[in-house]
Scaffold this motif. Structure first.
Motif, PDB file in Angstrom:
ATOM      1  N   VAL A   1     -91.463 -27.351  61.758  1.00  8.12           N
ATOM      2  CA  VAL A   1     -90.316 -27.084  62.630  1.00  8.12           C
ATOM      3  C   VAL A   1     -89.418 -28.310  62.761  1.00  8.12           C
ATOM      4  O   VAL A   1     -88.192 -28.211  62.703  1.00  8.12           O
ATOM      5  CB  VAL A   1     -90.800 -26.616  64.016  1.00  8.12           C
ATOM      6  N   TYR A   2     -90.029 -29.470  62.917  1.00  8.30           N
ATOM      7  CA  TYR A   2     -89.249 -30.675  63.205  1.00  8.30           C
ATOM      8  C   TYR A   2     -88.906 -31.504  61.968  1.00  8.30           C
ATOM      9  O   TYR A   2     -87.939 -32.275  61.996  1.00  8.30           O
ATOM     10  CB  TYR A   2     -89.994 -31.553  64.215  1.00  8.30           C
ATOM     11  N   ALA A   3     -89.663 -31.399  60.897  1.00  7.81           N
ATOM     12  CA  ALA A   3     -89.432 -32.282  59.746  1.00  7.81           C
ATOM     13  C   ALA A   3     -89.122 -31.566  58.449  1.00  7.81           C
ATOM     14  O   ALA A   3     -88.623 -32.195  57.520  1.00  7.81           O
ATOM     15  CB  ALA A   3     -90.661 -33.177  59.535  1.00  7.81           C
ATOM     16  N   VAL A   4     -89.371 -30.275  58.360  1.00 12.53           N
ATOM     17  CA  VAL A   4     -89.139 -29.563  57.112  1.00 12.53           C
ATOM     18  C   VAL A   4     -88.025 -28.533  57.251  1.00 12.53           C
ATOM     19  O   VAL A   4     -87.082 -28.503  56.440  1.00 12.53           O
ATOM     20  CB  VAL A   4     -90.431 -28.880  56.607  1.00 12.53           C
TER      21      VAL A   4
ATOM     22  N   PRO B   1     -84.831 -33.148  49.196  1.00 11.55           N
ATOM     23  CA  PRO B   1     -85.025 -33.889  50.451  1.00 11.55           C
ATOM     24  C   PRO B   1     -86.475 -33.864  50.893  1.00 11.55           C
ATOM     25  O   PRO B   1     -87.140 -32.827  50.839  1.00 11.55           O
ATOM     26  CB  PRO B   1     -84.124 -33.139  51.443  1.00 11.55           C
ATOM     27  N   LEU B   2     -86.967 -35.004  51.330  1.00 12.03           N
ATOM     28  CA  LEU B   2     -88.333 -35.134  51.804  1.00 12.03           C
ATOM     29  C   LEU B   2     -88.353 -35.237  53.329  1.00 12.03           C
ATOM     30  O   LEU B   2     -87.396 -35.735  53.931  1.00 12.03           O
ATOM     31  CB  LEU B   2     -88.982 -36.382  51.199  1.00 12.03           C
ATOM     32  N   PRO B   3     -89.413 -34.775  53.960  1.00 12.62           N
ATOM     33  CA  PRO B   3     -89.511 -34.933  55.412  1.00 12.62           C
ATOM     34  C   PRO B   3     -89.384 -36.397  55.818  1.00 12.62           C
ATOM     35  O   PRO B   3     -89.822 -37.292  55.110  1.00 12.62           O
ATOM     36  CB  PRO B   3     -90.919 -34.381  55.717  1.00 12.62           C
TER      37      PRO B   3
ATOM     38  N   GLY C   1     -85.620 -37.774  54.004  1.00  8.86           N
ATOM     39  CA  GLY C   1     -84.504 -37.011  53.453  1.00  8.86           C
ATOM     40  C   GLY C   1     -84.226 -37.354  52.001  1.00  8.86           C
ATOM     41  O   GLY C   1     -85.137 -37.397  51.170  1.00  8.86           O
ATOM     42  N   THR C   2     -82.962 -37.648  51.702  1.00 14.60           N
ATOM     43  CA  THR C   2     -82.572 -38.060  50.342  1.00 14.60           C
ATOM     44  C   THR C   2     -82.117 -39.516  50.342  1.00 14.60           C
ATOM     45  O   THR C   2     -81.274 -39.920  49.546  1.00 14.60           O
ATOM     46  CB  THR C   2     -81.430 -37.168  49.807  1.00 14.60           C
TER      47      THR C   2
ATOM     48  N   GLY D   1     -74.375 -32.010  50.010  1.00 11.64           N
ATOM     49  CA  GLY D   1     -75.194 -32.281  51.179  1.00 11.64           C
ATOM     50  C   GLY D   1     -76.233 -33.352  50.906  1.00 11.64           C
ATOM     51  O   GLY D   1     -76.942 -33.293  49.898  1.00 11.64           O
ATOM     52  N   VAL D   2     -76.319 -34.354  51.769  1.00 11.63           N
ATOM     53  CA  VAL D   2     -77.339 -35.396  51.661  1.00 11.63           C
ATOM     54  C   VAL D   2     -77.986 -35.580  53.030  1.00 11.63           C
ATOM     55  O   VAL D   2     -77.457 -35.116  54.050  1.00 11.63           O
ATOM     56  CB  VAL D   2     -76.744 -36.741  51.175  1.00 11.63           C
TER      57      VAL D   2
END
Length: 513
Positions: free
Chosen positions: A26-29, A46-48, A51-52, A76-77
């Motif tokens: 919910v909060y990171a993905v 993008p990684l939890p 990000g990128t 988008g980044v």
């Protein structure tokens, strides 16, 4: 705890692990799907948490290897977990900076505002009505009538620049262009902003110039800068508690705060009679209330007097920003003119024709130097003082087929647009003729963005262009700038906040026949 576990049908760990997994999603993905929902392409995967950030860091700030065509109209980044929409489409840019400006007033998210006075009162950082109040108060300082009254001071500083250059004519040695233009810029900035004479061209170790140089001496590789950019909600309360500002060293602020205090006391004595500098404009706006409070309520929609923090903060901000940007742009202009002797000759011919036998660079003469202005505009295209323009959506906004959510950061990559082959033929070449009246009418106004566009464009644009013209005109009237054996091709440091060459620009000067 043991009693609770006795009643659970499964071990407590088996219950907590799925719960943590759900919370992590919910909060990171889940937030990482925001651009997919918007129909906007992303960069990499993008990684939890991060990000990128790795992919975008490779681009750097001043990296002319990338152009707007590489990004597409929108991209988008993620800066950490913060989504950032990169926009290069000209129609969308006009919507953001002009047509829907009311939705994109602010330059950064509120969580990135470090509330440490007086820095936080600079017009560059203010928000909404606060920004409008201060902008309205400062605008008169850059009117045509005020600029015309500054010409004597500009020419006086240019006299010293010409004298300093003459020493290298005699020795035939090369010189660091940034040191030379930096001294001129310091004197000009001190006169136009503070009405003070610094004489840094004769005294390069003057404390004012030493501290002013440090005002922009930071880069994005700093661990504290990384914390601020990646995790602003964590960095903000920490920085405010320890009184640390990521963009301005504390000792630099304290030094200029002391300088401002002395100048304000001097103005109380002489009343500012006959002064036309920015400081006096701010003092007059401050004295409209007669109230020394720095925390008074702001009345929306009504012009407000400046507080003392407004005066001090903007005095420091304009001084350091104007000094660095003028010297940087002038250095790059001289570098390109030295590389392109035919262009330099053409600019010099125009200067001589405009000035005539009088030899005086007055306000009216400067306005007639159209080719010199074209050279400056092309310099600012190749080396814009701001590599990107950042805005934040106050409300949900529609940009063509994209709906921008409230609170999302939007970046317009000016440098990438300036190097876009779809907009500019041979974008890496220095061609002033791109800015003839006919060529400018053909081009979309959103393709040239060194000062931004719209209500929140650079407030000091007219003064900056005037200072550049005077300094360059006076130097070109006397000398020819040429490359030397130690002149190396300019490669920008992509980690700096302003365009900075990896190696110093070194040139030589020769007397004109």
């Amino acid at each position: 705890m043991m009693a609770i576990q006795e009643f659970l049908p499964v071990p407590l760990t088996w219950f907590l692990l799925p719960l943590l997994a759900v919370l992590f999603y919910v909060y990171a993905v889940h937030p990482l799907f925001v651009f997919k929902k918007m129909g906007v392409p992303g960069i990499g995967f993008p990684l939890p948490i991060v990000g990128t950030s790795y992919q975008t860091a490779q681009m750097g700030v001043y990296n002319p290897e990338y152009s707007a065509s590489d990004f597409g109209p929108v991209l988008g980044v993620f800066n950490g977990m913060n989504p950032i929409l990169i926009v290069t489409d000209a129609e969308m840019i006009k919507e953001i900076l002009v047509k829907q400006f009311h939705n994109f007033v602010n330059r950064q998210p509120e969580v990135q505002d470090i509330n440490i006075k007086p820095q936080s009162r600079q017009v560059f950082q203010l928000r909404d009505e606060d920004w409008r109040n201060v902008r309205v108060a400062l605008t008169p300082a850059f009117s045509g009538s005020k600029l015309k009254q500054m010409m004597a001071a500009l020419n006086s500083c240019a006299d010293q620049l010409v004298e300093n250059l003459n020493s290298f004519v005699t020795t035939k040695e090369s010189f660091d262009v940034k040191e030379m233009t930096g001294a001129f810029s310091m004197d000009v900035t001190a006169r136009t902003i503070f009405g003070a004479e610094v004489n840094s061209q004769r005294d390069p170790q003057n404390p004012v110039i030493v501290h002013a140089k440090r005002a922009f001496d930071f880069n994005f590789k700093s661990p504290l800068m990384f914390l601020y950019l990646m995790f602003p909600s964590i960095a903000k309360p920490i920085f405010e508690t320890i009184n640390y500002h990521p963009f301005t060293p504390r000792d630099v602020t304290d030094f200029f705060d002391g300088v401002m205090e002395q100048l304000l006391e001097m103005r109380k004595t002489d009343g500012g009679k006959g002064r036309v500098d920015l400081l006096q404009i701010m003092i007059d706006a401050h004295q409209e209330s007669g109230d020394e409070s720095t925390n008074g309520p702001k009345v929306v929609g009504k012009k407000q007097p400046l507080t003392r923090d407004d005066v001090v903060g903007n005095g420091i901000g304009f001084f350091s920003a104007a000094f660095e940007t003028l010297s940087t742009s002038m250095s790059f202009a001289l570098y390109q003119l030295a590389l392109n002797q035919e262009i330099q000759d053409k600019a010099r011919q125009e200067i001589n024709e405009v000035i005539g036998s009088e030899g005086e660079v007055d306000y009216e003469a400067v306005q007639k130097m159209s080719y010199l202005e074209m050279c400056i505009m092309e310099t600012l295209r190749l080396y814009p003082l701001g590599a990107s323009i950042l805005r934040v959506s106050n409300e949900e906004a529609r940009l063509k087929w994209v709906t921008v959510p409230k609170g999302m950061s939007v970046v317009i990559p000016a440098l990438a647009i300036h190097y876009d082959p779809a907009r500019w033929n041979e974008p890496r070449k220095f061609i002033p003729e791109r800015f003839t009246k006919e060529e400018r009418e053909k081009r979309n106004p959103m393709d040239w963005l060194p000062f931004g566009v719209g209500p929140r464009n650079c407030i000091g644009m007219r003064l900056a262009l005037l200072e550049l013209k005077v300094g360059l005109a006076r130097a070109l009237m006397k000398y020819r700038f040429v490359t030397g054996p130690d002149t190396v091709p300019v490669k920008l440091n992509k980690w700096k906040v302003l365009p900075v060459p990896m190696e110093p620009i070194r040139l030589r000067v020769e007397p004109l026949d």
